[in-house]
Design a protein around this motif. Structure first.
Motif, PDB file in Angstrom:
ATOM      1  N   SER A 151     -10.462   7.385  -5.736  1.00  0.00           N
ATOM      2  CA  SER A 151     -11.583   6.587  -5.292  1.00  0.00           C
ATOM      3  C   SER A 151     -11.088   5.141  -5.366  1.00  0.00           C
ATOM      4  CB  SER A 151     -12.692   6.875  -6.286  1.00  0.00           C
ATOM      5  OG  SER A 151     -13.835   6.319  -5.940  1.00  0.00           O
ATOM      6  N   ILE A 175      -8.471   2.486   6.238  1.00  0.00           N
ATOM      7  CA  ILE A 175      -9.299   2.337   5.041  1.00  0.00           C
ATOM      8  C   ILE A 175     -10.714   1.981   5.512  1.00  0.00           C
ATOM      9  CG2 ILE A 175      -9.709   0.855   3.026  1.00  0.00           C
ATOM     10  CD1 ILE A 175      -6.571   0.672   2.903  1.00  0.00           C
ATOM     11  N   PRO A 176     -11.708   2.726   5.042  1.00  0.00           N
ATOM     12  CA  PRO A 176     -13.072   2.467   5.503  1.00  0.00           C
ATOM     13  C   PRO A 176     -13.512   1.034   5.201  1.00  0.00           C
ATOM     14  CG  PRO A 176     -12.956   4.532   4.281  1.00  0.00           C
ATOM     15  CD  PRO A 176     -11.628   3.866   4.116  1.00  0.00           C
ATOM     16  N   TYR A 187     -11.006  -2.341  -2.396  1.00  0.00           N
ATOM     17  CA  TYR A 187     -10.043  -3.379  -2.033  1.00  0.00           C
ATOM     18  C   TYR A 187     -10.737  -4.729  -2.066  1.00  0.00           C
ATOM     19  CZ  TYR A 187      -7.796   0.889  -0.476  1.00  0.00           C
ATOM     20  OH  TYR A 187      -7.268   2.150  -0.454  1.00  0.00           O
ATOM     21  N   LEU A 225     -15.128  -0.275   1.937  1.00  0.00           N
ATOM     22  CA  LEU A 225     -14.358  -0.405   0.694  1.00  0.00           C
ATOM     23  C   LEU A 225     -13.648  -1.751   0.593  1.00  0.00           C
ATOM     24  CD1 LEU A 225     -12.681   3.143   0.518  1.00  0.00           C
ATOM     25  CD2 LEU A 225     -14.835   2.399  -0.497  1.00  0.00           C
ATOM     26  N   ILE A 245       0.835  -1.210   0.000  1.00  0.00           N
ATOM     27  CA  ILE A 245       0.000   0.000   0.000  1.00  0.00           C
ATOM     28  C   ILE A 245       0.870   1.262   0.000  1.00  0.00           C
ATOM     29  CG2 ILE A 245      -1.621   1.350   1.408  1.00  0.00           C
ATOM     30  CD1 ILE A 245      -3.054  -0.913   0.091  1.00  0.00           C
TER      31      ILE A 245
END
Lengths: 356, 387
Positions: A217, A241-242, A220, A245, A208
C-alpha cells in the motif's frame, strides 16, 4: 477554519545550514489543541517589516508525534523580504503572529497501517516532507519511507544530520537517496560519491524501479519547485500510479501556464457568506474576489495569493468564476464548484460564494 | 450420527465434503493466503496465480514495482483470465474474446467494440480487486480488497520468529519438495504442531534439538514454536551442520523456530536453512504439501563439502541408526527405515486418516501440554466455521 492570529514566542533559532533558519515556536498550554496538526501542513505567520504587514506560509518541519514544539525552517531567498528578515533579525524571545496549522498537503498516519511512503523533496521542499517522514517512523511502526532528496551541493542539504541520525535509528524502515545537481568537487574530504543530477523524469524512473516497496500500500508525496513537481507527478502517472496516491505541495509559485483566456465581467455583483455574515460587493475590473474582500476589510482567509496554498478556498453557490491558475485544486473539485478566491474573476454578472 | 471427537472437532471435519466446502469458503477464502516468495515476481508485467478457497487470484507487478491483486475472472463472461504464471505482460488479455485490461486491472480494449458494444464505457469496468502484500519475504493475498493489513493479521508474531532475513537467502532448486499426502490438511497441520511426538516419532531424526526445552503457544490464531539445539549438536555445530550456518543465527538466537501460520503455512527457520511448508487442501482426504528451502548463499563446492563433512561427523557424534535401530535404507518398504523426519510424518498422517474409517476409532486422551496445541488449533478452526 479560523483566521485569527495567535501570539507565539520564539524559543530557539538554529541554522541547520548556513542559509537556512529554523524557528522554534512555543504554543501556550491553553491554545495547544488549536495547534494540533497533520504532518505536511503549514503555518501562516504575520510579520511587520518596515511598517508594512506581510504574511507568509511555512511548512512545519516538526512532527506532531514527538511532542516537539512547532518548528519552521526558512531558507534565504536572494532579495527576499521575509526570509532575510528571519535570517538577520528574528531572535529568541521575539513574539510572532501565527494562524493555526492548515493545508491540504498532509499525511494521515495510522498506527496499524502497513504502508510504504515515497517522498520526493528538493531544497527547502524538505520541510513538510521531513515532518511526514519522522511521523511515519514514529507513529506507524510497520510502515517504511523511501526518500529521494535533491539539492545543489553538499552544503545546501537541510537536515542532513537529522536524516543521518534517523537512518541510524530506523535503518530497517528508512531509505534516503540524496542527489546533487552541482556537487562541490574542490574539497576531497567531502567528495561526493552519491547520485548526481536533478530529480527529473529519468531519476524518478530509476528511483522507483530500484526501490520496490515492501508494504504494497503506497503513497507519494512531492514537494519542490514547480518544474520538479510537475515532472515527478507526470513520471509517476506514466508508471500507472493512481492519481489519488500522489500528493503535491507547491513551494515557489505556480509554473503551470496561467490561464489568460478568462473574460471577466466588469463590476459583477459579489454575494459572500463569510464568518457567518453576508456581504454584497461589486468587483471592479481586473480585481480578484479576494482583493475585493480584503479591501472591504471583511477578514477573508488567505495566505499565498498565488493559487498554491488553498487557504482562500470558497464554494460557488451561484454564477461562475474563472481562475488564472490553481495548483491547489483538483479538476474534480473545480467541477464541484470550489474556487481559489485569490485567483478568481467573475465570468457571470452575479457571483455568490460561501466560505466554510 | 457420529459423535466421535478428535478431540474437539468431530471426525467428519476430516472426512466430509461438506466440511471441506465450508472450510474453503470460511477459512481459505477468508484469510490471508500464502501466494509465493517475493522473488517469484521479478519484473513489471510478471504475474502468478494462487487459489484462495474457490477464488483464484492473480498477482501482477506494475511498472511502479508495486503488486496488484485481482480476481482471475474476465468481467465479460467470467472466464478465467490468466494461466498459472507469466512474464513481462504489457496487458492482461482473456483468451475467450480478447478483452484486454491494463496492469491496473482497467479494461482498455474490447474487439469489435463499435459494432458489438457501442454504448459500453470501458472506463467503468475494472477487474475485481483483491489484496496483496509482502510480509517476511512472502507474498500474501486475500480475496477481500479491504482486508485488514497483513501486519494486523500477524500482530505479535514477528517477535517470536527467528533473526533470519529471508530476502537475503537463496532458494536452491534441488531443495524443492512436493508431495500429495493422503490425509486431511488439518491432520497435516496438527502433526506439525504436535510437540509430544517430536521426541518419539522423530527420536532418531530430530535428535539435534532439545524438545524438553521447547517454548510454544499461540499468538492470535498462529502457533509459535522455538526450541534450542541439543548440547551434542551445539557443541559440534561447525562439523555437524549440513549447510552453511545462517549469518543471523548467532549463538544468542540459535535454535529452531517452527511456527504454523493459520491456516496452512508452516515455517521452519533453523540454524542452516529457512523453509516454508505449504499445505494445500485438495480433498477431504488429500493434501498437497510444497516445501521450499532457502539457504545462505554458497557455491556448489561449498555446499557439497559441507554436506560430506556433516555426514561423516553425524555418524560419529549423533549416531546413524533409525528409530528401530536399523541402518538407514531409502530403498526399504518401511518409511521408518528412511531416516527422514518428513517421511515419518507423512507416514503417520496417512495412517491416522485411514483409521478414521475404522469403527473402533477413537481418541482416548490427549497430552496435557504436548498436545494442547492440537486442541487449540481445532478450537480455532471451529471458531472460523462458526463465524
Amino acid at each position: 477554519m479560523s483566521n485569527q492570529f495567535y501570539i507565539l514566542r520564539v524559543i530557539a533559532i538554529d541554522h541547520p545550514i548556513k542559509d537556512a533558519t529554523t524557528v522554534t515556536l512555543e504554543v501556550p498550554e491553553k491554545i495547544r489543541d488549536l495547534f494540533n496538526y497533520y504532518p505536511g501542513q503549514h503555518l501562516i505567520i504575520k510579520f511587520k517589516i518596515n511598517e508594512k504587514e506581510v504574511r507568509r506560509s511555512y511548512s512545519l518541519n516538526s512532527s506532531p508525534f514527538n511532542e516537539e514544539a512547532l518548528q519552521v525552517t526558512v531558507k534565504r531567498v536572494q532579495g527576499g523580504l521575509v526570509s532575510n528578515y528571519i535570517g538577520d533579525h528574528l531572535k529568541e524571545g521575539d513574539e510572532v503572529d501565527v494562524m493555526t496549522p492548515r493545508g491540504r498537503f498532509y499525511a494521515d498516519i495510522k498506527k496499524y497501517a502497513y504502508k510504504t511512503y515515497f517522498l520526493f523533496a528538493a531544497g527547502s521542499g524538505i520541510t513538510p516532507i521531513i515532518s511526514i517522514l519522522k511521523s511515519v517512523l514514529l507513529a506507524s511502526p510497520n510502515s517504511a519511507v523511501n526518500l529521494f532528496y535533491g539539492n545543489r551541493n553538499q552544503d545546501t542539504i537541510i537536515f542532513k544530520k537529522e536524516l543521518d541520525d534517523l537512518f541510524e535509528e530506523y535503518s530497517d524502515r528508512l531509505l534516503v537517496v540524496n542527489t546533487l545537481s552541482d556537487p562541490n568537487v574542490w574539497s576531497a574530504w567531502k567528495q561526493w560519491n552519491g547520485r548526481k543530477g536533478r530529480i527529473d523524469s529519468e531519476a524518478v524512473n530509476w528511483f522507483i524501479t530500484n526501490h520496490p516497496p515492501i508494504a504494497q500500500s503506497t503513497e507519494y508525496y512531492i514537494c519542490g519547485p514547480g518544474a520538479m513537481n510537475i515532472s515527478v507527478r507526470n513520471t509517476l502517472l506514466g508508471l500507472q500510479i493512481p492519481k489519488k496516491l500522489i500528493h503535491i505541495e507547491q513551494f515557489v509559485g505556480s509554473i503551470e501556464e496561467s490561464n489568460d483566456s478568462i473574460n471577466p465581467i466588469d463590476n459583477a455583483l459579489l454575494s459572500v457568506t463569510l464568518n457567518g455574515a453576508a456581504h454584497q460587493l461589486s468587483i471592479p475590473k481586473g480585481k480578484t474576489v479576494l482583493q475585493v474582500l480584503k479591501e472591504a476589510k471583511v477578514n477573508p482567509p488567505y495566505s499565498c495569493e498565488s493559487g498554491v496554498c488553498g487557504t482562500c478556498i470558497a464554494q460557488v453557490i451561484e454564477g461562475k468564476a474563472g481562475m488564472k491558475s490553481c495548483m491547489a485544486l483538483e479538476e474534480q473539485e473545480i467541477n464541484q464548484g470550489l474556487v481559489l478566491t485569490c485567483q478568481a474573476f467573475p465570468t457571470t454578472k452575479t457571483l455568490n460564494v460561501k466560505f466554510n | 450420527m457420529n459423535s466421535k471427537r478428535m478431540p474437539i472437532l468431530p471426525v467428519e471435519a476430516y472426512t466430509s465434503v461438506d466440511w471441506f466446502e465450508q472450510e474453503q469458503q470460511k477459512i481459505f477464502g477468508n484469510t490471508w493466503q500464502f501466494a509465493g516468495l517475493v522473488e517469484d515476481i521479478q519484473d513489471a508485467g510478471d504475474y502468478i496465480t494462487t487459489q484462495c478457497g474457490h477464488q483464484n487470484i492473480v498477482i501482477v507487478k506494475g511498472r511502479d514495482q508495486r503488486l496488484r491483486a485481482f480476481h482471475n475472472l474476465c468481467r465479460h463472461r467470467g472466464t478465467q483470465l490468466l494461466r498459472a504464471v507469466g512474464k513481462k505482460q504489457k496487458a492482461l488479455t482473456c483468451p475467450y474474446h480478447d478483452w484486454t485490461y491494463d496492469l491496473n486491472g482497467q479494461l482498455i480494449s474490447v474487439p469489435e467494440k463499435n459494432t458489438e458494444f457501442p454504448d459500453l464505457d470501458l472506463d467503468q469496468i475494472c477487474l475485481h480487486k483483491a489484496s496483496v502484500d509482502i510480509w517476511r519475504g512472502i507474498l500474501w493475498v486475500h480475496p477481500d480488497p479491504n482486508a485488514d493489513p497483513i501486519t494486523k493479521w500477524f500482530d505479535g508474531c514477528w517477535e517470536k520468529l527467528g533473526p533470519h532475513n529471508p530476502k537475503r537467502l537463496i532458494e536452491y532448486p534441488d531443495t524443492y519438495y512436493e508431495k500429495i499426502i493422503n490425509a486431511n490438511w488439518k491432520i497435516v497441520a496438527e502433526n506439525y504442531i504436535d510437540v509430544y511426538h517430536l521426541a518419539h516419532l522423530h527420536s532418531n531424526t530430530l535428535q539435534m534439538y532439545n524438545h524438553a526445552k521447547a517454548e510454544y503457544g499461540f499468538v492470535g490464531d498462529h502457533y509459535m514454536f522455538w526450541e534450542p539445539l541439543s548440547s551434542e549438536y551445539k557443541d559440534n555445530i561447525d562439523g555437524l551442520i549440513p549447510t552453511k550456518r545462517i549469518q543471523e543465527m548467532t549463538d544468542e538466537y540459535i535454535g529452531a523456530y517452527v511456527p504454523w501460520l493459520f491456516p496452512n503455512l508452516g515455517l521452519s527457520e533453523g540454524e542452516g536453512s529457512w523453509n516454508i511448508f505449504h499445505a494445500i487442501p485438495l480433498a477431504p482426504d488429500k493434501t498437497k504439501v510444497i516445501v521450499r528451502t532457502k539457504l545462505e548463499p554458497m557455491s556448489n563446492w561449498e555446499f557439497t563439502k559441507q554436506q560430506m563433512k556433516s555426514n561423516i561427523s553425524w555418524r560419529g557424534i549423533m549416531g546413524g541408526k533409525t528409530k528401530y535401530g536399523n541402518e538407514p535404507d531409502t530403498n526399504s518398504d518401511d518409511p521408518m527405515d528412511w531416516n527422514d523426519f518428513m517421511e515419518e510424518d507423512v507416514y503417520v498422517c496417512e495412517q491416522q486418516q485411514k483409521s478414521l474409517k475404522n469403527p473402533l476409532f477413537g481418541v482416548t486422551r490427549t497430552a496435557i501440554k504436548g498436545e494442547s496445541t492440537v486442541r487449540t488449533f481445532q478450537e480455532i478452526v471451529q471458531k472460523w466455521l462458526d463465524s
